[in-house]
Design a protein around this motif. Sequence first.
Motif, PDB file in Angstrom:
ATOM      1  N   ASP A  65     -64.610 -32.273  -2.149  1.00 12.41           N
ATOM      2  CA  ASP A  65     -64.543 -33.057  -0.924  1.00 12.41           C
ATOM      3  C   ASP A  65     -63.167 -33.703  -0.765  1.00 12.41           C
ATOM      4  O   ASP A  65     -62.625 -34.256  -1.713  1.00 12.41           O
ATOM      5  CB  ASP A  65     -65.634 -34.137  -0.974  1.00 12.41           C
ATOM      6  CG  ASP A  65     -65.620 -34.999   0.271  1.00 12.41           C
ATOM      7  OD1 ASP A  65     -65.733 -34.439   1.375  1.00 12.41           O
ATOM      8  OD2 ASP A  65     -65.469 -36.225   0.138  1.00 12.41           O
ATOM      9  N   LYS A  66     -62.621 -33.626   0.443  1.00 18.10           N
ATOM     10  CA  LYS A  66     -61.347 -34.225   0.833  1.00 18.10           C
ATOM     11  C   LYS A  66     -60.141 -33.604   0.141  1.00 18.10           C
ATOM     12  O   LYS A  66     -59.043 -34.147   0.184  1.00 18.10           O
ATOM     13  CB  LYS A  66     -61.334 -35.763   0.605  1.00 18.10           C
ATOM     14  CG  LYS A  66     -62.464 -36.521   1.291  1.00 18.10           C
ATOM     15  CD  LYS A  66     -62.439 -36.409   2.794  1.00 18.10           C
ATOM     16  CE  LYS A  66     -63.586 -37.083   3.506  1.00 18.10           C
ATOM     17  NZ  LYS A  66     -64.911 -36.478   3.345  1.00 18.10           N
ATOM     18  N   TYR A  84     -66.400 -28.281   5.953  1.00 24.33           N
ATOM     19  CA  TYR A  84     -65.675 -28.572   7.197  1.00 24.33           C
ATOM     20  C   TYR A  84     -64.179 -28.588   6.931  1.00 24.33           C
ATOM     21  O   TYR A  84     -63.749 -29.016   5.858  1.00 24.33           O
ATOM     22  CB  TYR A  84     -66.041 -29.960   7.722  1.00 24.33           C
ATOM     23  CG  TYR A  84     -67.403 -30.088   8.356  1.00 24.33           C
ATOM     24  CD1 TYR A  84     -67.573 -29.908   9.719  1.00 24.33           C
ATOM     25  CD2 TYR A  84     -68.515 -30.436   7.595  1.00 24.33           C
ATOM     26  CE1 TYR A  84     -68.818 -30.062  10.318  1.00 24.33           C
ATOM     27  CE2 TYR A  84     -69.769 -30.591   8.179  1.00 24.33           C
ATOM     28  CZ  TYR A  84     -69.911 -30.401   9.550  1.00 24.33           C
ATOM     29  OH  TYR A  84     -71.136 -30.557  10.137  1.00 24.33           O
ATOM     30  N   GLU A  86     -61.011 -30.497   8.298  1.00 21.45           N
ATOM     31  CA  GLU A  86     -60.749 -31.696   9.088  1.00 21.45           C
ATOM     32  C   GLU A  86     -59.324 -31.678   9.647  1.00 21.45           C
ATOM     33  O   GLU A  86     -58.427 -31.033   9.084  1.00 21.45           O
ATOM     34  CB  GLU A  86     -60.908 -32.952   8.215  1.00 21.45           C
ATOM     35  CG  GLU A  86     -62.273 -33.124   7.584  1.00 21.45           C
ATOM     36  CD  GLU A  86     -63.290 -33.809   8.509  1.00 21.45           C
ATOM     37  OE1 GLU A  86     -62.926 -34.198   9.639  1.00 21.45           O
ATOM     38  OE2 GLU A  86     -64.450 -33.953   8.075  1.00 21.45           O
ATOM     39  N   LEU A  93     -66.955 -31.832   2.504  1.00 18.65           N
ATOM     40  CA  LEU A  93     -68.207 -31.153   2.195  1.00 18.65           C
ATOM     41  C   LEU A  93     -69.358 -31.860   2.889  1.00 18.65           C
ATOM     42  O   LEU A  93     -69.234 -33.022   3.286  1.00 18.65           O
ATOM     43  CB  LEU A  93     -68.452 -31.150   0.687  1.00 18.65           C
ATOM     44  CG  LEU A  93     -67.424 -30.429  -0.179  1.00 18.65           C
ATOM     45  CD1 LEU A  93     -67.809 -30.524  -1.647  1.00 18.65           C
ATOM     46  CD2 LEU A  93     -67.291 -28.971   0.234  1.00 18.65           C
ATOM     47  N   GLU A  96     -75.701 -31.400   5.004  1.00 20.83           N
ATOM     48  CA  GLU A  96     -76.575 -31.322   6.181  1.00 20.83           C
ATOM     49  C   GLU A  96     -77.485 -30.098   6.083  1.00 20.83           C
ATOM     50  O   GLU A  96     -77.192 -29.161   5.345  1.00 20.83           O
ATOM     51  CB  GLU A  96     -75.721 -31.198   7.445  1.00 20.83           C
ATOM     52  CG  GLU A  96     -75.091 -32.512   7.880  1.00 20.83           C
ATOM     53  CD  GLU A  96     -73.893 -32.243   8.772  1.00 20.83           C
ATOM     54  OE1 GLU A  96     -74.055 -32.291   9.993  1.00 20.83           O
ATOM     55  OE2 GLU A  96     -72.813 -31.956   8.253  1.00 20.83           O
TER      56      GLU A  96
ATOM     57  N   SER B  30     -66.345 -39.067   8.198  1.00 17.59           N
ATOM     58  CA  SER B  30     -65.633 -37.793   8.324  1.00 17.59           C
ATOM     59  C   SER B  30     -65.819 -37.306   9.751  1.00 17.59           C
ATOM     60  O   SER B  30     -66.946 -37.182  10.229  1.00 17.59           O
ATOM     61  CB  SER B  30     -66.213 -36.749   7.366  1.00 17.59           C
ATOM     62  OG  SER B  30     -66.028 -37.133   6.040  1.00 17.59           O
ATOM     63  N   LEU B  31     -64.710 -37.028  10.410  1.00 16.37           N
ATOM     64  CA  LEU B  31     -64.756 -36.780  11.846  1.00 16.37           C
ATOM     65  C   LEU B  31     -65.598 -35.557  12.230  1.00 16.37           C
ATOM     66  O   LEU B  31     -66.490 -35.635  13.085  1.00 16.37           O
ATOM     67  CB  LEU B  31     -63.322 -36.611  12.379  1.00 16.37           C
ATOM     68  CG  LEU B  31     -63.245 -36.272  13.864  1.00 16.37           C
ATOM     69  CD1 LEU B  31     -63.361 -37.523  14.705  1.00 16.37           C
ATOM     70  CD2 LEU B  31     -61.971 -35.525  14.202  1.00 16.37           C
ATOM     71  N   CYS B  32     -65.318 -34.419  11.596  1.00 12.37           N
ATOM     72  CA  CYS B  32     -65.905 -33.165  12.084  1.00 12.37           C
ATOM     73  C   CYS B  32     -67.426 -33.138  11.985  1.00 12.37           C
ATOM     74  O   CYS B  32     -68.102 -32.686  12.905  1.00 12.37           O
ATOM     75  CB  CYS B  32     -65.306 -31.964  11.362  1.00 12.37           C
ATOM     76  SG  CYS B  32     -63.669 -31.544  11.963  1.00 12.37           S
ATOM     77  N   SER B  33     -67.974 -33.626  10.853  1.00 12.14           N
ATOM     78  CA  SER B  33     -69.429 -33.559  10.734  1.00 12.14           C
ATOM     79  C   SER B  33     -70.098 -34.577  11.650  1.00 12.14           C
ATOM     80  O   SER B  33     -71.123 -34.291  12.263  1.00 12.14           O
ATOM     81  CB  SER B  33     -69.878 -33.741   9.276  1.00 12.14           C
ATOM     82  OG  SER B  33     -69.563 -35.016   8.804  1.00 12.14           O
ATOM     83  N   ILE B 219     -69.056 -38.038   0.779  1.00  6.72           N
ATOM     84  CA  ILE B 219     -68.517 -36.919   1.558  1.00  6.72           C
ATOM     85  C   ILE B 219     -68.547 -37.179   3.066  1.00  6.72           C
ATOM     86  O   ILE B 219     -67.789 -36.584   3.797  1.00  6.72           O
ATOM     87  CB  ILE B 219     -69.262 -35.592   1.255  1.00  6.72           C
ATOM     88  CG1 ILE B 219     -70.780 -35.764   1.318  1.00  6.72           C
ATOM     89  CG2 ILE B 219     -68.871 -35.047  -0.100  1.00  6.72           C
ATOM     90  CD1 ILE B 219     -71.570 -34.487   0.988  1.00  6.72           C
ATOM     91  N   TYR B 220     -69.405 -38.083   3.508  1.00  4.61           N
ATOM     92  CA  TYR B 220     -69.503 -38.339   4.951  1.00  4.61           C
ATOM     93  C   TYR B 220     -68.482 -39.349   5.455  1.00  4.61           C
ATOM     94  O   TYR B 220     -68.439 -39.654   6.638  1.00  4.61           O
ATOM     95  CB  TYR B 220     -70.940 -38.755   5.316  1.00  4.61           C
ATOM     96  CG  TYR B 220     -71.882 -37.647   4.938  1.00  4.61           C
ATOM     97  CD1 TYR B 220     -71.814 -36.426   5.614  1.00  4.61           C
ATOM     98  CD2 TYR B 220     -72.744 -37.757   3.860  1.00  4.61           C
ATOM     99  CE1 TYR B 220     -72.600 -35.357   5.230  1.00  4.61           C
ATOM    100  CE2 TYR B 220     -73.540 -36.693   3.476  1.00  4.61           C
ATOM    101  CZ  TYR B 220     -73.464 -35.490   4.166  1.00  4.61           C
ATOM    102  OH  TYR B 220     -74.229 -34.436   3.780  1.00  4.61           O
ATOM    103  N   TYR B 221     -67.655 -39.883   4.553  1.00  2.00           N
ATOM    104  CA  TYR B 221     -66.643 -40.868   4.954  1.00  2.00           C
ATOM    105  C   TYR B 221     -65.239 -40.277   4.839  1.00  2.00           C
ATOM    106  O   TYR B 221     -64.996 -39.365   4.049  1.00  2.00           O
ATOM    107  CB  TYR B 221     -66.727 -42.106   4.061  1.00  2.00           C
ATOM    108  CG  TYR B 221     -68.042 -42.836   4.174  1.00  2.00           C
ATOM    109  CD1 TYR B 221     -68.302 -43.664   5.260  1.00  2.00           C
ATOM    110  CD2 TYR B 221     -69.027 -42.678   3.207  1.00  2.00           C
ATOM    111  CE1 TYR B 221     -69.517 -44.321   5.370  1.00  2.00           C
ATOM    112  CE2 TYR B 221     -70.247 -43.335   3.310  1.00  2.00           C
ATOM    113  CZ  TYR B 221     -70.486 -44.158   4.402  1.00  2.00           C
ATOM    114  OH  TYR B 221     -71.680 -44.801   4.518  1.00  2.00           O
ATOM    115  N   ASN B 222     -64.323 -40.850   5.605  1.00  2.00           N
ATOM    116  CA  ASN B 222     -62.933 -40.415   5.512  1.00  2.00           C
ATOM    117  C   ASN B 222     -62.294 -41.006   4.238  1.00  2.00           C
ATOM    118  O   ASN B 222     -62.875 -41.884   3.592  1.00  2.00           O
ATOM    119  CB  ASN B 222     -62.167 -40.760   6.805  1.00  2.00           C
ATOM    120  CG  ASN B 222     -61.969 -42.259   7.011  1.00  2.00           C
ATOM    121  OD1 ASN B 222     -62.016 -43.050   6.071  1.00  2.00           O
ATOM    122  ND2 ASN B 222     -61.753 -42.653   8.250  1.00  2.00           N
TER     123      ASN B 222
END
Lengths: 187, 274
Positions: A65-66, A84, A86, A93, A96, B30-33, B219-222
């Motif tokens: 991730d990142k 994804y 970005e 990652l 979902e 995170s922008l895209c998701s 993972i859901y955060y920038n």
Amino acid sequence: MGPYQHIVIGGSAGSFQSITQILAELPKNTGLSFSLVLHRLKHVRSGFVEALSLRSTLPVIEPEDKQYIRPNTVYLTPANYHLYIELGNYFSLSTEESVNHSRPSIDITFSSAAYSYKEKLVGILLSGANRDGAMGMKDIKEAGGFTIVQDPDECQVKTMTSAAIETTQIDKILKIEEIIRFISQMK
Amino acid sequence: MNSIKLKISEYKNIIQGIFDAGGVDFSEYSLCSMKRRLEQKMVSEKFSDADEFIANLKSNPKYFEQFLFDMSVPVTDFFRDTDTWKAIRNQVFSKLEKKESPRILIPECSSGEDLYSLLILLKESNLLDFVEVEACDISKKNIEKIQKGLYTLKSIEAAGRNYNEIITTMPFTEYFYEKNNDLVVNTNLIEKVIFRVQNLQAGVFEGYYDYILYRNRLIYYNPQMQSKLLRKIYNMLHKSGYLSLGVGENLNLHSDLKFTVVDKNEKIFKKSRF
């Protein structure tokens, strides 16, 4: 044509051999980076990246991730995650729900790559048994990127490539040998 | 299929709308998701544009609660990444059992699979009665759902396979059974769990924790928010407390925080004093 920055390649049933062929002939030092989204077993984490690395001219990595996207590198979507791309040239990652019964989903990576790279992206879709990737290819095309689909007549399973061709005016429909030549001529 | 592509200005307006509606800050996801999930929600609920969507968030508290629930990404499987759970048992539990009354925190328990997995593993290691487990989530609905112990029957296959790989002391049916097309988890497990409706970002946590299980949430955060959250976690851990992240997550970008690596592949870290 170009200059391109990134190439996304999606494949499912019947694509493994084509992928290894492509990896074996990737041009070095073009500055391009690659993302592979391949449908794979959710609970098997190891072994795949090693198998793909065997003949690859460029390093193959499963990104965390990142992780920042570097040139001349191939990134393989890790098992049981969506990937994804970005804005800012790094990966995210996600866990979902499956999309088109798939995690990783080709649509998710392709659509986010289209959003982040716009006309600097090439999308390549190979053999596969479901419709994953069709929406992603549409998004790449609409964002100004270049779209290539493996010739359905050459695919072991043509559902995926046919779905993309139905959904979008694909730029080129090519056999694997031609796809390899296309990539090798990119700068 | 109908589709919506939010412009960045519309996206920002929605994020502001969420904050105005319920004081929840989504600006550093995170922008895209996040963008994709918002777009899908707008399509499936037939909103014509961002303004209509925002108006609904602001005017309808029930809808807002449902929205928070829908936006929280579920954890995927019980005992996801079996090797990680084996490592947790071997590397973390063996240390916890030497503590007086260890405290464990799951800062964002989401749909609860990791919480139940942890509780089962604690029970089978004879530790459940000696630890205090706290589980938080920003969505009240998530917590209510966990307390009912009902999961989709689709998840039974992965649950059974993973369980049998890790737990050999008791059969799968000790904790899971099938009823009315649901997979039911034994809710006795959560009897002593302390549930709180809050997120990690804004939540208040008192005292120190011996182990924080925070898998596949960062993972859901920038990257900026990840740094803030990890700093907060670091400060919430006891000296030499443990942290678990998801297998796809890492601390690489946050090297200012002093953690030592306990298990590189299974992403177990230990707070270090130096």
